[in-house]
Design a protein around this motif. Structure first.
Motif, PDB file in Angstrom:
ATOM      1  N   GLU A 280       0.839  -1.201   0.000  1.00  0.00           N
ATOM      2  CA  GLU A 280       0.000   0.000   0.000  1.00  0.00           C
ATOM      3  C   GLU A 280       0.876   1.254   0.000  1.00  0.00           C
ATOM      4  OE1 GLU A 280      -3.580   2.127   2.583  1.00  0.00           O
ATOM      5  OE2 GLU A 280      -2.726   0.252   3.309  1.00  0.00           O
ATOM      6  N   GLU A 281       1.931   1.232   0.790  1.00  0.00           N
ATOM      7  CA  GLU A 281       2.833   2.373   0.825  1.00  0.00           C
ATOM      8  C   GLU A 281       3.522   2.559  -0.525  1.00  0.00           C
ATOM      9  OE1 GLU A 281       6.442   4.346   3.417  1.00  0.00           O
ATOM     10  OE2 GLU A 281       5.982   2.229   3.727  1.00  0.00           O
ATOM     11  N   ALA A 282       3.977   1.469  -1.113  1.00  0.00           N
ATOM     12  CA  ALA A 282       4.645   1.550  -2.416  1.00  0.00           C
ATOM     13  C   ALA A 282       3.689   2.066  -3.485  1.00  0.00           C
ATOM     14  CB  ALA A 282       5.193   0.183  -2.810  1.00  0.00           C
ATOM     15  N   GLY A 283       2.456   1.582  -3.453  1.00  0.00           N
ATOM     16  CA  GLY A 283       1.458   2.063  -4.404  1.00  0.00           C
ATOM     17  C   GLY A 283       1.190   3.544  -4.234  1.00  0.00           C
ATOM     18  N   GLY A 284       1.187   3.996  -2.995  1.00  0.00           N
ATOM     19  CA  GLY A 284       0.997   5.423  -2.727  1.00  0.00           C
ATOM     20  C   GLY A 284       2.127   6.256  -3.298  1.00  0.00           C
ATOM     21  N   LYS A 285       3.334   5.739  -3.205  1.00  0.00           N
ATOM     22  CA  LYS A 285       4.483   6.460  -3.762  1.00  0.00           C
ATOM     23  C   LYS A 285       4.371   6.559  -5.281  1.00  0.00           C
ATOM     24  CE  LYS A 285       7.719   5.514  -0.046  1.00  0.00           C
ATOM     25  NZ  LYS A 285       9.022   5.009   0.347  1.00  0.00           N
ATOM     26  N   VAL A 286       3.898   5.479  -5.908  1.00  0.00           N
ATOM     27  CA  VAL A 286       3.724   5.481  -7.359  1.00  0.00           C
ATOM     28  C   VAL A 286       2.657   6.497  -7.753  1.00  0.00           C
ATOM     29  CG1 VAL A 286       2.948   4.107  -9.330  1.00  0.00           C
ATOM     30  CG2 VAL A 286       4.540   3.125  -7.681  1.00  0.00           C
ATOM     31  N   LYS A 287       1.532   6.495  -7.031  1.00  0.00           N
ATOM     32  CA  LYS A 287       0.463   7.457  -7.325  1.00  0.00           C
ATOM     33  C   LYS A 287       0.952   8.891  -7.156  1.00  0.00           C
ATOM     34  CE  LYS A 287      -3.657   4.852  -6.022  1.00  0.00           C
ATOM     35  NZ  LYS A 287      -4.778   4.818  -5.055  1.00  0.00           N
ATOM     36  N   GLU A 288       1.683   9.121  -6.076  1.00  0.00           N
ATOM     37  CA  GLU A 288       2.182  10.468  -5.826  1.00  0.00           C
ATOM     38  C   GLU A 288       3.106  10.910  -6.957  1.00  0.00           C
ATOM     39  OE1 GLU A 288       4.512  13.158  -2.490  1.00  0.00           O
ATOM     40  OE2 GLU A 288       4.418  10.995  -2.208  1.00  0.00           O
ATOM     41  N   ALA A 289       4.003  10.028  -7.367  1.00  0.00           N
ATOM     42  CA  ALA A 289       4.933  10.360  -8.453  1.00  0.00           C
ATOM     43  C   ALA A 289       4.188  10.595  -9.763  1.00  0.00           C
ATOM     44  CB  ALA A 289       5.960   9.248  -8.623  1.00  0.00           C
ATOM     45  N   ALA A 290       3.189   9.774 -10.032  1.00  0.00           N
ATOM     46  CA  ALA A 290       2.402   9.954 -11.256  1.00  0.00           C
ATOM     47  C   ALA A 290       1.651  11.275 -11.214  1.00  0.00           C
ATOM     48  CB  ALA A 290       1.435   8.794 -11.430  1.00  0.00           C
ATOM     49  N   GLY A 291       1.131  11.617 -10.061  1.00  0.00           N
ATOM     50  CA  GLY A 291       0.429  12.895  -9.905  1.00  0.00           C
ATOM     51  C   GLY A 291       1.354  14.082 -10.122  1.00  0.00           C
ATOM     52  N   ARG A 292       2.557  13.972  -9.618  1.00  0.00           N
ATOM     53  CA  ARG A 292       3.531  15.051  -9.826  1.00  0.00           C
ATOM     54  C   ARG A 292       3.907  15.167 -11.302  1.00  0.00           C
ATOM     55  NH1 ARG A 292       6.348  16.814  -4.936  1.00  0.00           N
ATOM     56  NH2 ARG A 292       5.697  15.463  -3.241  1.00  0.00           N
ATOM     57  N   ALA A 293       4.100  14.009 -11.955  1.00  0.00           N
ATOM     58  CA  ALA A 293       4.529  14.000 -13.354  1.00  0.00           C
ATOM     59  C   ALA A 293       3.452  14.565 -14.283  1.00  0.00           C
ATOM     60  CB  ALA A 293       4.890  12.584 -13.784  1.00  0.00           C
ATOM     61  N   THR A 294       2.190  14.377 -13.901  1.00  0.00           N
ATOM     62  CA  THR A 294       1.093  14.820 -14.767  1.00  0.00           C
ATOM     63  C   THR A 294       0.403  16.086 -14.262  1.00  0.00           C
ATOM     64  OG1 THR A 294      -0.490  13.412 -13.585  1.00  0.00           O
ATOM     65  CG2 THR A 294       0.619  12.453 -15.518  1.00  0.00           C
TER      66      THR A 294
ATOM     67  N   ASP B 101      -4.938  15.895  -7.429  1.00  0.00           N
ATOM     68  CA  ASP B 101      -5.793  14.908  -6.762  1.00  0.00           C
ATOM     69  C   ASP B 101      -5.083  13.559  -6.646  1.00  0.00           C
ATOM     70  OD1 ASP B 101      -7.875  16.737  -6.444  1.00  0.00           O
ATOM     71  OD2 ASP B 101      -8.874  16.116  -8.308  1.00  0.00           O
ATOM     72  N   LEU B 102      -4.437  13.130  -7.712  1.00  0.00           N
ATOM     73  CA  LEU B 102      -3.723  11.861  -7.697  1.00  0.00           C
ATOM     74  C   LEU B 102      -2.534  11.924  -6.738  1.00  0.00           C
ATOM     75  CD1 LEU B 102      -3.503   8.996  -8.825  1.00  0.00           C
ATOM     76  CD2 LEU B 102      -2.128   9.921 -10.699  1.00  0.00           C
ATOM     77  N   ARG B 103      -1.826  13.041  -6.742  1.00  0.00           N
ATOM     78  CA  ARG B 103      -0.696  13.221  -5.828  1.00  0.00           C
ATOM     79  C   ARG B 103      -1.174  13.143  -4.384  1.00  0.00           C
ATOM     80  NH1 ARG B 103       1.060  17.340  -3.159  1.00  0.00           N
ATOM     81  NH2 ARG B 103      -0.175  18.850  -4.313  1.00  0.00           N
ATOM     82  N   ALA B 104      -2.282  13.822  -4.083  1.00  0.00           N
ATOM     83  CA  ALA B 104      -2.820  13.809  -2.722  1.00  0.00           C
ATOM     84  C   ALA B 104      -3.309  12.417  -2.332  1.00  0.00           C
ATOM     85  CB  ALA B 104      -3.960  14.807  -2.604  1.00  0.00           C
ATOM     86  N   GLU B 105      -3.914  11.706  -3.283  1.00  0.00           N
ATOM     87  CA  GLU B 105      -4.367  10.343  -3.004  1.00  0.00           C
ATOM     88  C   GLU B 105      -3.177   9.443  -2.674  1.00  0.00           C
ATOM     89  OE1 GLU B 105      -6.640   6.712  -5.326  1.00  0.00           O
ATOM     90  OE2 GLU B 105      -7.038   8.765  -5.973  1.00  0.00           O
TER      91      GLU B 105
END
Length: 61
Positions: A12-26, A30-34
């Protein structure tokens, strides 16, 4: 705490890091905060795991 739960919390933590990075990249705030929320949730669960493990150790189990 079972090993399966510990693995789930780490995932779950790793998935959160991926979401945060994807949110920053795009530039998707909302995705970064999620992603950050997922990481925070996982960290709380992992802290609970540690408390439970410490209690079991203290009881000699």
């Amino acid at each position: 705490m079972s090993m399966g739960d510990k693995v789930k919390h780490a995932a779950e933590e790793a998935g959160g890091k991926v979401k945060e990075a994807a949110g920053r990249a795009t530039n998707n705030d909302d995705l970064r905060a999620e992603g950050q929320a997922d990481q925070a949730s996982a960290n709380v669960k992992r802290a609970g795991d540690k408390v439970e493990d410490a209690a079991k150790d203290a009881m000699g189990r």
